[in-house]
Design an enzyme around this catalytic site. Structure first.
Site, PDB file in Angstrom:
ATOM      1  N   LYS A   1     -11.994  -1.852   6.457  1.00 46.87           N
ATOM      2  CA  LYS A   1     -11.113  -2.860   7.053  1.00 46.87           C
ATOM      3  C   LYS A   1     -11.541  -3.113   8.507  1.00 46.87           C
ATOM      4  O   LYS A   1     -11.814  -4.224   8.885  1.00 46.87           O
ATOM      5  CB  LYS A   1      -9.650  -2.409   7.005  1.00 46.87           C
ATOM      6  CG  LYS A   1      -9.139  -2.051   5.611  1.00 46.87           C
ATOM      7  CD  LYS A   1      -8.957  -3.272   4.716  1.00 46.87           C
ATOM      8  CE  LYS A   1      -8.835  -2.933   3.241  1.00 46.87           C
ATOM      9  NZ  LYS A   1      -7.758  -2.048   2.865  1.00 46.87           N
TER      10      LYS A   1
ATOM     11  N   ASP B   1      -1.591   6.760   6.499  1.00 51.98           N
ATOM     12  CA  ASP B   1      -2.669   5.878   6.033  1.00 51.98           C
ATOM     13  C   ASP B   1      -2.869   4.828   7.120  1.00 51.98           C
ATOM     14  O   ASP B   1      -2.031   3.955   7.303  1.00 51.98           O
ATOM     15  CB  ASP B   1      -2.267   5.237   4.699  1.00 51.98           C
ATOM     16  CG  ASP B   1      -3.255   4.158   4.254  1.00 51.98           C
ATOM     17  OD1 ASP B   1      -4.286   3.959   4.922  1.00 51.98           O
ATOM     18  OD2 ASP B   1      -2.972   3.514   3.218  1.00 51.98           O
TER      19      ASP B   1
ATOM     20  N   TRP C   1       0.814  -1.212   0.000  1.00 52.91           N
ATOM     21  CA  TRP C   1       0.000   0.000   0.000  1.00 52.91           C
ATOM     22  C   TRP C   1       0.852   1.268   0.000  1.00 52.91           C
ATOM     23  O   TRP C   1       0.538   2.238  -0.701  1.00 52.91           O
ATOM     24  CB  TRP C   1      -1.000  -0.003   1.158  1.00 52.91           C
ATOM     25  CG  TRP C   1      -2.072  -1.033   0.942  1.00 52.91           C
ATOM     26  CD1 TRP C   1      -2.257  -2.181   1.649  1.00 52.91           C
ATOM     27  CD2 TRP C   1      -3.079  -1.036  -0.092  1.00 52.91           C
ATOM     28  NE1 TRP C   1      -3.317  -2.889   1.128  1.00 52.91           N
ATOM     29  CE2 TRP C   1      -3.832  -2.210   0.063  1.00 52.91           C
ATOM     30  CE3 TRP C   1      -3.399  -0.155  -1.124  1.00 52.91           C
ATOM     31  CZ2 TRP C   1      -4.906  -2.536  -0.770  1.00 52.91           C
ATOM     32  CZ3 TRP C   1      -4.459  -0.477  -1.967  1.00 52.91           C
ATOM     33  CH2 TRP C   1      -5.201  -1.660  -1.778  1.00 52.91           C
TER      34      TRP C   1
HETATM   35  C1  LIG Z   1      -7.249  -1.487   1.632  1.00 54.03           C
HETATM   36  C2  LIG Z   1      -6.213  -0.464   1.844  1.00 54.03           C
HETATM   37  C3  LIG Z   1      -6.117   0.668   1.006  1.00 54.03           C
HETATM   38  C4  LIG Z   1      -7.056   0.880  -0.164  1.00 54.03           C
HETATM   39  O1  LIG Z   1      -8.313   1.137   0.342  1.00 54.03           O
HETATM   40  P1  LIG Z   1      -9.571   1.461  -0.602  1.00 54.03           P
HETATM   41  O2  LIG Z   1     -10.532   2.020   0.392  1.00 54.03           O
HETATM   42  O3  LIG Z   1      -9.991   0.180  -1.214  1.00 54.03           O
HETATM   43  O4  LIG Z   1      -9.142   2.457  -1.613  1.00 54.03           O
HETATM   44  C5  LIG Z   1      -5.134   1.595   1.268  1.00 54.03           C
HETATM   45  N1  LIG Z   1      -4.285   1.445   2.296  1.00 54.03           N
HETATM   46  C6  LIG Z   1      -4.345   0.380   3.126  1.00 54.03           C
HETATM   47  C7  LIG Z   1      -3.381   0.269   4.255  1.00 54.03           C
HETATM   48  C8  LIG Z   1      -5.303  -0.600   2.925  1.00 54.03           C
HETATM   49  O5  LIG Z   1      -5.376  -1.660   3.745  1.00 54.03           O
END
Ligand SMILES: *Cc1c(COP(=O)(O)O)cnc(C)c1O
Length: 363
Positions: free
Chosen positions: A198, A174, A105
């Site tokens: 998540k 993030d 990511w």
């Molecule tokens: C799943 C994930 C993303 C992408 O998320 P979306 O909402 O599908 O765009 C980005 N960063 C991390 C750490 C993730 O687990």
């Protein structure tokens, strides 16, 4: 309800939601707060929805201890859109931003930032197969910000201490896959974002926590849906928000408070992850974890078996035992157990019992 069959859900995202939250949503679905309509059918400008979004924000502020000089936003586009929006809003023209790249990511986050301007890797551990949290960083003292991924969902790596940026460089994070999984000190951060699906709700909403001065960086003339400053000023209501998803994250925040808050949730998360890591470590090499021990995520646990054939069998038999979502990401291979907040100790116990039994039969 007595014959309700719920899976033990180890999906990486969308992930498990607390049963109590789903039951409350179900109970309120047809008549939300006496409106005679579902929350999906009412105006986002109604007093009922105003209460939903304001309560969600207040509960999140309470859970994470968010200081008053930070704004909370509930936006769309997933974390992926915010990879680009962070670069567009927080990096002034001509400036460079630093990214710690230690998994799938963070690699994508840097790639997106590079499309729109200058960005560099303050560390890149891809050559080691993304199995650690980098110990040493090559930091630009003039960077617009330092970006890191608090939990690498695919590689199963978590930062337990925040990286320290040079003086005056804001820390951007993030936190999609470990959001509200344990207490953090928000004052160390300038900006955080998390796709809800998540650990905090359904897909469709991304939660943003932005220090006030970060919003002053938004340049003129960005399209409005990409402009954090305007979106914050409108209280996430510039246009129609993802109202059902916001309602659901609000219920998850209430649930988290009822569990005793993030300290209590961390305690449970450590028990669950500890059970799985102990099973891996005590398997005599039958199960092999991906992450170096000091970087092991409390949320996502990738592991391998002695052969791909055994991994296929493991996934199939796990499914027969009602253990769902254990197949790993193709880039790491093998299995991955995602033990988000809503996965219960009972669920983690069912998983480790199955792992031990499987090893006995196949080891
Ligand atoms: C799943 C994930 C993303 C992408 O998320 P979306 O909402 O599908 O765009 C980005 N960063 C991390 C750490 C993730 O687990």
């Amino acid at each position: 309800m007595s014959d309700l069959k719920r899976a033990y859900n180890f999906n990486p995202g969308p992930g498990a939601l607390p049963l109590e939250v789903l039951q409350q949503a179900q109970a309120e679905l047809l008549d939300f707060k006496g409106t005679g309509m579902s929350v999906m059918e009412i105006s986002h400008r109604s007093k009922e929805f105003e209460a939903v979004i304001q309560t969600a924000e207040a509960d999140l502020r309470d859970l994470l201890g968010i200081p008053s000089n930070y704004r909370v936003m509930f936006l769309q586009g997933g974390a992926t859109l915010h990879f680009a929006m962070v670069a567009m809003n927080l990096r002034p023209a001509g400036a460079s931003a630093d990214y710690i790249v230690n998994g799938a990511w963070s690699k994508i986050a840097l790639k997106e930032a590079k499309k729109l301007g200058t960005a560099r890797a303050a560390a890149n551990t891809e050559a080691d197969g993304f199995n650690s949290v980098p110990a040493s960083l090559d930091l630009d003292p003039k960077a617009a910000y330092l970006h890191f991924t608090a939990n690498e969902t695919i590689h199963g790596l978590e930062f337990f201490t925040e990286p320290t940026p040079p003086a005056g460089v804001p820390l951007v994070c993030d936190t999609s896959s470990n959001f509200i999984s344990r207490p953090i000190d928000i004052s160390k951060y300038a900006f955080l974002y998390a796709g809800a699906q998540k650990n905090a709700g359904p897909s469709g909403v991304t939660v943003i926590i932005a220090r006030d001065d970060m919003l002053e960086r938004t340049p003129e003339n960005l399209p409005v849906m990409l402009d954090y400053k305007t979106l914050a000023a409108s209280g996430s209501l510039h246009n129609t928000p993802p109202s059902f998803a916001i309602y659901m994250v609000g219920l998850v925040f209430q649930w988290a408070k009822k569990q005793g808050g993030l300290a209590a949730i961390e305690k449970t998360n450590r028990i669950k992850a500890g059970m799985v890591y102990d099973t891996i470590d005590q398997s005599g090499g039958f199960y092999r974890g991906h992450a170096k021990p000091d970087a092991r995520s409390l949320m996502n646990i990738p592991f391998r078996l002695p052969s791909e054939e055994l991994e296929d069998t493991f996934a199939k038999e796990a499914k027969k035992n009602n253990l769902i979502g254990l197949k790993g990401h193709r880039s790491v291979g093998g299995m991955r157990a995602s033990v988000y907040n809503a996965v219960t100790i009972e669920g983690a116990t069912a998983l480790v019992d199955f792992m031990k039994e499987f090893q006995k039969k196949n080891g």
